[in-house]
Write a protein that holds these residues in place. Structure first.
Motif, PDB file in Angstrom:
ATOM      1  N   VAL A 165       0.813  -1.225   0.000  1.00 45.05           N
ATOM      2  CA  VAL A 165       0.000   0.000   0.000  1.00 45.05           C
ATOM      3  C   VAL A 165       0.847   1.276   0.000  1.00 45.05           C
TER       4      VAL A 165
ATOM      5  N   LYS B 136       2.847   2.804  -3.417  1.00 45.27           N
ATOM      6  CA  LYS B 136       1.909   3.322  -4.430  1.00 45.27           C
ATOM      7  C   LYS B 136       1.215   4.577  -3.937  1.00 45.27           C
TER       8      LYS B 136
ATOM      9  N   GLN C  65      -3.104  -5.762  -6.110  1.00 44.20           N
ATOM     10  CA  GLN C  65      -3.067  -5.045  -4.840  1.00 44.20           C
ATOM     11  C   GLN C  65      -4.210  -5.488  -3.929  1.00 44.20           C
TER      12      GLN C  65
ATOM     13  N   TYR D 278      -6.552   3.066  -2.687  1.00 45.39           N
ATOM     14  CA  TYR D 278      -5.956   1.787  -3.046  1.00 45.39           C
ATOM     15  C   TYR D 278      -7.081   0.819  -3.390  1.00 45.39           C
TER      16      TYR D 278
END
Length: 314
Positions: free
Chosen positions: A76, A79, A101, A178
Motif C-alpha cells: 500500500v 503506491k 493489490q 488503493y
C-alpha cells in the motif's frame, strides 16, 4: 435489460482528490509512518532471529506477524506515496495491477487474524496445558501453523480475486486511494456473478477473519478463567505475556470494524472521512504492532536497547 459491462482495462482512484488540500502533509506523514514501519519491524525481527534465547514459538509468531505487517505495508505505502507526490487529483491503475493489490491487502489481512489465532493457541497451551506444551508445540508444528496461516488466506482470497476479476464492470471510477476486492463488486453491473462474488467473500471473511477472531476470544477467555483460579504471581506473569497479543488483536479488530464503517461511508460517496478511514485501516496496525511488541515484551525490549546502545557507542 442489464448492461453487459464495459471493456475496462484501467481504473481511476479518485480518493486523492479528498486529500489534495493537504497533499504534502499527508505525504510526509505517510512517509514517516512507512519508514518507521520498515525500521522498527526489521529491527524486532532481526533481534528475534539473531538471539538464540528468543528462538521460541511465541517469538517466532511475533516475527511472523511483523513480517506480515511489512508485506502489507509494501502493498500500500509505496503506491500511495507515489500518487501523492504526483500532484494529480486521481490515480490511474491497470485492471490487473488493481486486482494484485486487492489480493495482497485481503490475503495479508486474513493472515494477520490467522497468525493471532496461532499465537492465542500457543499461549493457551503454554498456560493451560504446560505439561504437554513442548510435545504439542514442536518446531514442526510451528512451521505447519505458519504455513497454514499464510496459505489458507492466500488460496481463499485468490478465489475471491479471480471471481472479482471476471465481473463485468459498468463503472471505472473508485472513491478510494488503493484497490480492494469489494471495490470490484461495487463497480460491477450486478447480477448473478456479483452475488456469487459477494457470497464467496462472506465465506472468506468467516473462515479467515471471524473464526480466528472467535478462537482468540475463546482462548484468552479460557486463560483468564485459569488465572482466576491460580496464585496472584502466576496470574500476573501469564497475563503479562498475553497482554501484547491482546493489544494487537484489539488493534486489528478495530481496524476491521473501521473497514466495514468505511464501506458504509463509501456507499454515500467518497467523503474525506471515508478516504482517511480506508488509509488508517492500513496505517494504524502496521505502526502499532512494532511499538507493542518492542515495548511490551521485556525480552525483546532488552535486546533492542542493547543493540541500539552498541550502535551508538560504535
Amino acid at each position: 435489460m442489464r448492461s453487459p459491462g464495459l471493456n475496462v482495462t484501467s481504473l481511476t482512484l479518485e480518493g486523492l482528490a479528498q486529500l489534495s488540500d493537504h497533499r504534502w502533509l499527508f505525504f510526509f506523514l505517510f512517509l514517516a509512518a512507512y519508514l518507521f514501519v520498515l525500521f522498527s519491524d526489521s529491527l524486532v525481527v532481526y533481534v528475534i532471529c539473531s538471539q538464540r534465547n528468543l528462538h521460541r514459538p511465541m517469538f517466532v509468531f511475533v516475527a511472523a506477524v511483523l513480517l506480515n505487517s511489512l508485506a502489507a505495508s509494501a502493498a500500500v505505502y509505496p503506491k500511495l506515496l507515489s500518487d501523492l507526490a504526483s500532484g494529480r487529483h486521481f490515480a490511474q491503475v491497470s485492471h490487473a495491477a488493481c486486482l494484485c493489490q486487492a489480493f495482497a491487502v485481503y490475503s495479508l489481512g486474513g493472515s494477520s487474524f490467522m497468525l493471532l489465532a496461532a499465537m492465542a493457541f500457543d499461549r493457551y497451551l503454554s498456560i493451560c496445558r504446560p505439561l504437554r506444551y513442548a510435545a504439542l508445540v514442536s518446531p514442526a508444528a510451528v512451521a505447519a501453523l505458519l504455513l497454514l496461516c499464510w496459505l489458507l488466506p492466500a488460496v481463499m482470497v485468490c478465489g475471491a480475486t479471480l471471481l472479482a476479476g471476471r465481473l463485468p464492470l459498468c463503472r471505472w471510477r473508485l472513491s478510494r486511494v488503493y484497490c480492494d476486492i469489494y471495490s470490484f463488486v461495487s463497480l460491477s453491473c450486478g447480477g448473478g456473478a456479483a452475488m456469487l462474488s459477494e457470497a464467496y467473500g462472506m465465506l472468506c471473511a468467516a473462515a479467515i477473519v471471524f473464526l480466528p477472531a472467535a478462537f482468540v476470544l475463546f482462548s484468552y477467555g479460557r486463560i483468564l478463567s485459569i488465572c482466576l483460579r491460580r496464585s496472584r504471581a502466576f496470574s500476573s506473569k501469564a497475563l503479562h505475556t498475553c497482554l501484547p497479543h491482546l493489544l494487537v488483536f484489539v488493534n486489528y479488530s478495530v481496524s476491521a470494524a473501521a473497514e466495514l464503517l468505511h464501506r458504509r461511508l463509501q456507499a454515500g460517496g467518497g467523503s474525506a472521512a471515508s478516504i482517511l478511514t480506508s488509509v488508517l485501516v492500513v496505517v494504524v496496525p502496521t505502526v502499532f504492532n512494532p511499538v507493542v511488541y518492542g515495548l511490551k515484551m521485556k525480552e525483546v525490549l532488552r535486546h533492542v536497547r542493547r543493540l541500539l546502545s552498541c550502535r551508538r557507542a560504535g
